[in-house]
Design a protein around this motif. Structure first.
Motif, PDB file in Angstrom:
ATOM      1  N   ASP A 127      38.251  36.577  27.462  1.00  0.00           N
ATOM      2  CA  ASP A 127      39.308  37.582  27.492  1.00  0.00           C
ATOM      3  C   ASP A 127      39.664  38.018  28.921  1.00  0.00           C
ATOM      4  O   ASP A 127      40.785  38.408  29.186  1.00  0.00           O
ATOM      5  CB  ASP A 127      38.893  38.783  26.648  1.00  0.00           C
ATOM      6  CG  ASP A 127      40.107  39.509  26.089  1.00  0.00           C
ATOM      7  OD1 ASP A 127      41.100  38.826  25.774  1.00  0.00           O
ATOM      8  OD2 ASP A 127      40.060  40.748  25.995  1.00  0.00           O
ATOM      9  N   ASP A 128      38.720  37.913  29.826  1.00  0.00           N
ATOM     10  CA  ASP A 128      38.999  38.334  31.206  1.00  0.00           C
ATOM     11  C   ASP A 128      40.013  37.431  31.885  1.00  0.00           C
ATOM     12  O   ASP A 128      40.905  37.885  32.586  1.00  0.00           O
ATOM     13  CB  ASP A 128      37.712  38.329  32.048  1.00  0.00           C
ATOM     14  CG  ASP A 128      36.738  39.405  31.589  1.00  0.00           C
ATOM     15  OD1 ASP A 128      37.146  40.241  30.749  1.00  0.00           O
ATOM     16  OD2 ASP A 128      35.589  39.400  32.048  1.00  0.00           O
ATOM     17  N   THR A 129      39.855  36.140  31.706  1.00  0.00           N
ATOM     18  CA  THR A 129      40.743  35.198  32.395  1.00  0.00           C
ATOM     19  C   THR A 129      41.819  34.639  31.472  1.00  0.00           C
ATOM     20  O   THR A 129      42.768  34.017  31.938  1.00  0.00           O
ATOM     21  CB  THR A 129      39.937  34.000  32.937  1.00  0.00           C
ATOM     22  OG1 THR A 129      39.262  33.398  31.823  1.00  0.00           O
ATOM     23  CG2 THR A 129      38.925  34.430  33.983  1.00  0.00           C
ATOM     24  N   THR A 194      32.797  27.382  36.534  1.00  0.00           N
ATOM     25  CA  THR A 194      32.953  27.747  37.947  1.00  0.00           C
ATOM     26  C   THR A 194      33.912  28.928  38.075  1.00  0.00           C
ATOM     27  O   THR A 194      34.568  29.320  37.114  1.00  0.00           O
ATOM     28  CB  THR A 194      33.505  26.556  38.759  1.00  0.00           C
ATOM     29  OG1 THR A 194      34.695  26.084  38.117  1.00  0.00           O
ATOM     30  CG2 THR A 194      32.504  25.427  38.863  1.00  0.00           C
ATOM     31  N   GLY A 195      34.005  29.449  39.307  1.00  0.00           N
ATOM     32  CA  GLY A 195      34.898  30.570  39.580  1.00  0.00           C
ATOM     33  C   GLY A 195      34.486  31.772  38.758  1.00  0.00           C
ATOM     34  O   GLY A 195      33.295  32.064  38.598  1.00  0.00           O
ATOM     35  N   GLN A 196      35.476  32.439  38.189  1.00  0.00           N
ATOM     36  CA  GLN A 196      35.178  33.641  37.406  1.00  0.00           C
ATOM     37  C   GLN A 196      34.338  33.375  36.172  1.00  0.00           C
ATOM     38  O   GLN A 196      33.815  34.297  35.568  1.00  0.00           O
ATOM     39  CB  GLN A 196      36.486  34.290  36.961  1.00  0.00           C
ATOM     40  CG  GLN A 196      37.025  35.305  37.936  1.00  0.00           C
ATOM     41  CD  GLN A 196      38.311  35.874  37.388  1.00  0.00           C
ATOM     42  OE1 GLN A 196      39.370  35.311  37.636  1.00  0.00           O
ATOM     43  NE2 GLN A 196      38.222  36.963  36.644  1.00  0.00           N
ATOM     44  N   LEU A 197      34.253  32.123  35.767  1.00  0.00           N
ATOM     45  CA  LEU A 197      33.480  31.817  34.557  1.00  0.00           C
ATOM     46  C   LEU A 197      32.030  31.467  34.862  1.00  0.00           C
ATOM     47  O   LEU A 197      31.214  31.335  33.957  1.00  0.00           O
ATOM     48  CB  LEU A 197      34.125  30.662  33.780  1.00  0.00           C
ATOM     49  CG  LEU A 197      35.541  30.909  33.283  1.00  0.00           C
ATOM     50  CD1 LEU A 197      36.035  29.730  32.463  1.00  0.00           C
ATOM     51  CD2 LEU A 197      35.626  32.186  32.461  1.00  0.00           C
ATOM     52  N   HIS A 275      49.559  32.329  30.161  1.00  0.00           N
ATOM     53  CA  HIS A 275      49.039  32.598  28.817  1.00  0.00           C
ATOM     54  C   HIS A 275      49.752  33.772  28.175  1.00  0.00           C
ATOM     55  O   HIS A 275      49.160  34.541  27.447  1.00  0.00           O
ATOM     56  CB  HIS A 275      47.536  32.869  28.833  1.00  0.00           C
ATOM     57  CG  HIS A 275      46.764  31.745  29.414  1.00  0.00           C
ATOM     58  ND1 HIS A 275      46.493  30.604  28.716  1.00  0.00           N
ATOM     59  CD2 HIS A 275      46.242  31.579  30.639  1.00  0.00           C
ATOM     60  CE1 HIS A 275      45.826  29.781  29.476  1.00  0.00           C
ATOM     61  NE2 HIS A 275      45.666  30.342  30.650  1.00  0.00           N
ATOM     62  N   ASP A 276      50.971  33.980  28.511  1.00  0.00           N
ATOM     63  CA  ASP A 276      51.647  35.027  27.733  1.00  0.00           C
ATOM     64  C   ASP A 276      52.474  34.344  26.658  1.00  0.00           C
ATOM     65  O   ASP A 276      52.795  33.175  26.758  1.00  0.00           O
ATOM     66  CB  ASP A 276      52.420  35.997  28.630  1.00  0.00           C
ATOM     67  CG  ASP A 276      53.858  35.605  28.841  1.00  0.00           C
ATOM     68  OD1 ASP A 276      54.372  35.862  29.917  1.00  0.00           O
ATOM     69  OD2 ASP A 276      54.481  35.020  27.924  1.00  0.00           O
ATOM     70  N   GLY A 386      37.687  29.393  36.026  1.00  0.00           N
ATOM     71  CA  GLY A 386      38.449  30.582  35.652  1.00  0.00           C
ATOM     72  C   GLY A 386      39.920  30.496  36.040  1.00  0.00           C
ATOM     73  O   GLY A 386      40.768  31.153  35.436  1.00  0.00           O
ATOM     74  N   GLU A 387      40.229  29.683  37.028  1.00  0.00           N
ATOM     75  CA  GLU A 387      41.606  29.574  37.483  1.00  0.00           C
ATOM     76  C   GLU A 387      42.245  28.243  37.081  1.00  0.00           C
ATOM     77  O   GLU A 387      43.385  28.199  36.622  1.00  0.00           O
ATOM     78  CB  GLU A 387      41.613  29.717  39.010  1.00  0.00           C
ATOM     79  CG  GLU A 387      42.975  29.923  39.604  1.00  0.00           C
ATOM     80  CD  GLU A 387      42.877  30.163  41.111  1.00  0.00           C
ATOM     81  OE1 GLU A 387      41.748  30.229  41.650  1.00  0.00           O
ATOM     82  OE2 GLU A 387      43.940  30.252  41.746  1.00  0.00           O
ATOM     83  N   TYR A 388      41.498  27.157  37.261  1.00  0.00           N
ATOM     84  CA  TYR A 388      42.082  25.830  37.016  1.00  0.00           C
ATOM     85  C   TYR A 388      41.748  25.300  35.631  1.00  0.00           C
ATOM     86  O   TYR A 388      42.135  24.200  35.280  1.00  0.00           O
ATOM     87  CB  TYR A 388      41.624  24.852  38.103  1.00  0.00           C
ATOM     88  CG  TYR A 388      41.874  25.410  39.479  1.00  0.00           C
ATOM     89  CD1 TYR A 388      43.169  25.766  39.854  1.00  0.00           C
ATOM     90  CD2 TYR A 388      40.827  25.643  40.360  1.00  0.00           C
ATOM     91  CE1 TYR A 388      43.409  26.323  41.107  1.00  0.00           C
ATOM     92  CE2 TYR A 388      41.058  26.198  41.613  1.00  0.00           C
ATOM     93  CZ  TYR A 388      42.354  26.545  41.976  1.00  0.00           C
ATOM     94  OH  TYR A 388      42.591  27.102  43.193  1.00  0.00           O
ATOM     95  N   ASP A 389      40.935  26.075  34.897  1.00  0.00           N
ATOM     96  CA  ASP A 389      40.703  25.751  33.500  1.00  0.00           C
ATOM     97  C   ASP A 389      39.930  24.440  33.360  1.00  0.00           C
ATOM     98  O   ASP A 389      39.236  24.031  34.270  1.00  0.00           O
ATOM     99  CB  ASP A 389      42.067  25.675  32.791  1.00  0.00           C
ATOM    100  CG  ASP A 389      42.014  26.145  31.354  1.00  0.00           C
ATOM    101  OD1 ASP A 389      41.050  25.792  30.662  1.00  0.00           O
ATOM    102  OD2 ASP A 389      42.935  26.863  30.922  1.00  0.00           O
TER     103      ASP A 389
END
Ligand code: HEM
Lengths: 438, 428
Positions: A127-129, A194-197, A275-276, A386-389
């Motif tokens: 939910d954060d990213t 990686t990243g935020q995850l 993701h909107d 978190g950014e590049y999925d």
């Protein structure tokens, strides 16, 4: 339950649901058949399976399916680091990979063993990213009715569908109407994050939800199946993601173009990036959190930093394709957060054309050649950032402009497919790229 | 407990159902069902029996290919001590077990059994177990499970081709039968142990037995008629089993014993049989090459005394993961062979405890560590393969784990933690 001779008009009359709401991603226009504006109430209470017409001789590529499935969305549930959105539809066929050595026999259609039941699905995300988690480390689903377990536990398949993107799903037989409680047990994520995850999803979590399985449910999901005009069936293209405001009110919808090669503009189709999900108030959705459920679209090509590797043969699509999957390959500048030290990071992000759904559980490797000599040969590690999925990546010490980079697909994405994806992403020849000069 | 409905079941199925129910009424129903059978009697000379409790193989029958045929009916009787172990208790347990040995031949037709003890049992002693015994507390062995643990004291594993025998033996030990196959029951376990009723587990193994359970919603009609195990294939080929010698603890006071691991799991058979096809099942159970080369046959009948896992097929596990995206269960488990030898002696059996299909996976190994290593190889997290393609792991759901020491026969009755008291690990 297959119905190859299905008569669309009869079906429309019976369900009364198709009213020009269809939208196709990429290039197809909407289905403007709106000769029936009745409400969706289905009075016939027979448990009749909606027709599942198949396309004759579909291309070995992503193609427009015969229909769009309808479903009921339940409230998303939080469980540990995970957020999960359960969705229910009627049991229907899908395709699973057989592990064969390649070619056509590699995938097989899987029909529901009984029509009593549901096609149970869920999307799992952070939910954060907003990143949808497109891999499975071993989910376990247990279904209960009145406190009694119904059937044995099961692991849902990982699946991709054009309308729903990546999700988990299976046909779950249910013999009786009633209120069911479902427990979904999610193990820690075993994929590299990686990243935020990074450091997230390390604990097992259990999500619980309930649903009513009754005639109203059946009427709802069966009554709203949308059949496409037969002329579109099997054409190259894809349904619009269902959370994407694509129900006929899409401003930039393009007319269908019969030229198979003219799809390139659509990979850049904006809208999926953040993701909107737009808004859609077409009144068909009797649920609340529909708009909160992300669709698993990867960022567009221009959202990735670094040097985009260039295809050796100029493709007629903006990204090179293999087995109709679009491959984004970029070389990060040295010292990025995805490597240790000064290495460069090779990020390879295979995705479905049109909808940019991540293709998980592939085995990829990269070979770097300079003046005919191999300078590096490495496996690419499946990673969720978190950014590049979802992508496959490797750290490279020595790579220079002019180097030839070959991405070898050792095995195709081991995910089950909904109609329109089952003939693509199977036989996947290598992708030949170069590091551009300067 | 209510008895199963005789009229709705085949004879074999009825007998199986009686074993699951247990107790005196089930026994008498079973006896009247099988009154004409002649069960071979045992021996008055306990010394004529093997020194190892787990020495079953020489006594069991073999199939045409020389594979050991496990007894058809199994009961795991979970036991809890009533009082602390004493010499009197030891004597009673030993006497009771000798009655079983007098009553029934040590064979498929008669009865084979072991009595094993948990780490919880040994905790009560001041001494710890000698270093020659590796018996840790059970713990979860994968990320995906949240099992309960066997925390009672002991488990008695009874096995026979005759359902009547396993029922009768249990009844005799607990004061529900006065006579076992013509032998008076002078002593039982009553007063020393009590049964942990909700932990009693039962099961069966043998060609055709799983297919008799298609009345359960979890067992699809498509299960092969002849399959000996729920997942449709033969298992336990001679060459993929450890020998009894190999799993036997060599040194120390418990030399001649072994360790036992029991994990219970639910099975998802509807997806396995209704969604996967035979090719996929062979791939996921054995290896992709077994499927390509059709080595297995319908239920494993094309394999004889081996599972056809050559060194090459075992070594190609990682390669198959990359290039095929799928690996086989037996293939990846066999990666844990030591010098080409399987470290586990598997004596697992099917169950419908809880009215749904499952497996009580029972294995013997020299130390629990060996089981943990094999289980890690079988889980195959290192292979980077999608969960659904990682052998059979998306079809099995572990619910319970227990570790046991099976002492040698001479120490099977309430052993102290350190019987000779002269081990270096002892803290006196
Ligand atoms: C429902 C559960 C299971 C089924 C149906 C099953 C079935 C099989 C089959 C058919 C084989 C190949 C035939 C043979 O080698 O005898 C096999 C081999 C094997 N299985 Fe399983 N098994 C199950 C669970 C387990 C578990 C929980 C373990 C624990 C580690 C395990 C360990 C092994 C080992 C070690 C081998 C032999 C590998 C070798 O040849 O070295 N199995 N199993």
């Amino acid at each position: 339950m297959q119905d190859h001779d299905f008569d669309r008009r009869t079906f429309v009359r019976r369900t009364g649901a198709v009213t020009g709401l269809l939208a196709l991603a990429g290039c197809l226009g909407t289905d403007d058949d709106d000769d029936n504006d009745d409400t969706t109430e289905e009075t016939d209470d027979d448990l009749e399976a909606p027709a599942f017409p198949e396309v004759e001789d579909p291309p070995d590529a992503v193609y427009v399916p015969t229909h769009r499935e309808s479903m009921r969305m339940l409230e998303p549930v939080e469980a540990g680091d995970y957020t999960i959105a359960p969705m229910l539809s009627y049991p229907h066929p899908f395709w699973i990979l057989t592990g064969g050595a390649g070619g056509e026999g590699e995938i097989e259609r899987n029909d529901p063993e009984q029509m009593d039941g549901v096609h149970m699905m869920f999307t799992l995300w952070d939910d954060d990213t907003g990143v949808v988690l497109p891999v499975d480390s071993g989910n376990a689903i247990r279904v209960f009715r009145d406190g009694e377990q119904v059937g044995s536990p099961r692991s849902a398949w990982t699946m991709i569908s054009q309308a729903m993107g990546f999700h988990f799903g299976d046909n779950v037989p249910l013999d009786d109407h009633g209120t069911y409680t479902v427990e979904v047990e999610l193990p820690p994520l075993s994929t590299r994050t990686t990243g935020q995850l990074e450091g997230r999803f390390t604990e097992r979590a259990t999500a619980t939800f309930e649903f009513d399985y009754d005639e109203a449910f059946w009427d709802h999901v069966v009554g709203e199946v949308e059949y496409l005009d037969e002329e579109y069936w099997g054409q190259r293209g894809a349904l619009e993601p269902m959370d994407h405001g694509g129900h006929g009110d899409h401003g930039d919808q393009q007319e269908h173009d019969d030229d198979d090669h003219d799809h390139d503009g659509h990979d850049d189709h904006d809208g999926h990036d953040d993701h909107d999900h737009g808004d859609h108030d077409d009144g068909r959705d009797d649920h609340h959190n529909h708009d909160d459920i992300p669709y698993s679209a990867l960022p567009a090509a221009d959202a990735y930093p670094g040097t985009l590797l260039e295809p050796i043969d100029d493709p007629d699509t903006d990204l090179p394709r293999s087995g109709d999957a679009a491959f984004l390959a970029t070389l990060f500048d040295s010292g990025s957060r995805l490597v240790e030290g000064d290495d460069r990071y090779l990020l390879v992000s295979p995705r479905t054309p049109y909808n940019r759904v991540p293709l998980a559980d592939m085995a990829l490797s990269a070979t770097i050649e300079r003046d005919g000599e191999t300078v590096a040969d490495t496996e690419l590690v499946q990673t969720i950032d978190g950014e590049y999925d979802l992508h496959y990546g490797a750290s490279l010490g020595d790579v220079q402009p002019g180097d030839a980079v070959t991405i070898t697909i050792e095995s195709p994405p081991q995910v089950a497919r909904h109609q329109g994806y089952e003939t693509a992403f199977l036989e996947m020849p290598p992708i030949e790229l170069t590091v551009p000069e300067g | 407990m209510t008895l199963p409905d005789r009229s709705s079941l085949s004879r074999r199925d009825y007998l199986r159902a009686l074993v699951a129910v247990g107790g005196a009424t089930a026994l008498s129903a079973c006896v009247s069902e099988s009154d004409d059978v002649d069960v071979p009697t045992g021996t008055d000379d306990p010394d004529s029996l093997p020194a190892r409790q787990h020495a079953w193989n020489d006594a069991l029958s073999r199939d045409d290919h020389g594979n050991v045929q496990p007894p058809e009916h199994h009961v795991l009787v979970a036991l809890s001590l009533i009082d602390e172990p004493s010499d009197d208790g030891r004597e009673r347990v030993e006497d009771a077990l000798e009655i079983l040995e007098r009553a029934y031949e040590w064979s498929n037709e008669g009865l084979v059994f072991t009595l094993g003890y948990t780490p919880a049992y040994f905790d009560r002693f001041d001494d710890s177990l000698p270093e020659t015994v590796d018996l840790p507390e059970p713990e979860p062995l994968t990320d995906r499970e949240d099992p309960t643990f066997d925390e009672f004291d002991a488990v008695l594993h009874l096995a026979s081709d005759r359902s009547q025998v396993v029922l009768e033996a249990e009844a005799g030990l607990f004061g529900e039968a006065d006579e076992l196959n013509g032998v008076d029951v002078e002593t039982g376990l009553t007063g020393v142990f009590e049964r942990v009723e909700d932990q009693r587990r039962t099961g069966f193994v043998g060609e055709g037995l799983p297919a008799e359970h298609t009345e359960l919603s979890g067992v699809p009609d498509s299960i092969p008629d002849e399959a000996p195990f729920f997942m449709g294939f033969r298992s336990g080929f001679d060459r993929s089993q450890a020998t009894e010698d190999r799993v036997t603890i060599e040194d120390g006071p418990f030399g001649g014993g072994t360790t036992q691991q029991i994990s219970s799991m639910d099975l998802q058979l509807r997806i396995w049989f209704e969604q996967d096809n035979h090719y996929q099942r062979v791939t996921k159970m054995f290896s992709p090459e077994h499927a390509d080369e059709e080595l297995v046959g319908d239920i494993g009948e094309a394999l004889t005394s081996t599972n056809a896992l050559t060194d090459e097929r075992i070594e190609s596990t990682q390669d198959d993961a990359r290039t095929r995206g799928v690996v086989g269960h037996a293939q990846k488990a066999a990666r844990a062979r030591v010098d080409g030898e399987p470290p586990l002696l598997r004596r697992d059996f099917n169950t419908v405890d809880g009215e749904s299909p499952g497996l009580h996976f029972l294995s013997l190994q020299e130390d629990i560590e060996a089981f943990v290593r094999v289980r890690e190889a079988m889980t195959g997290d290192d292979l980077g393969v999608a969960n659904a393609n990682n052998g059979i792991r998306s079809y099995i759901f572990v619910t319970q784990r227990g570790n046991y020491l099976i002492p040698p026969r001479s120490l099977r009755a309430l052993p102290p933690a350190n019987p000779t008291g002269d081990d270096s690990s002892e803290e006196t």
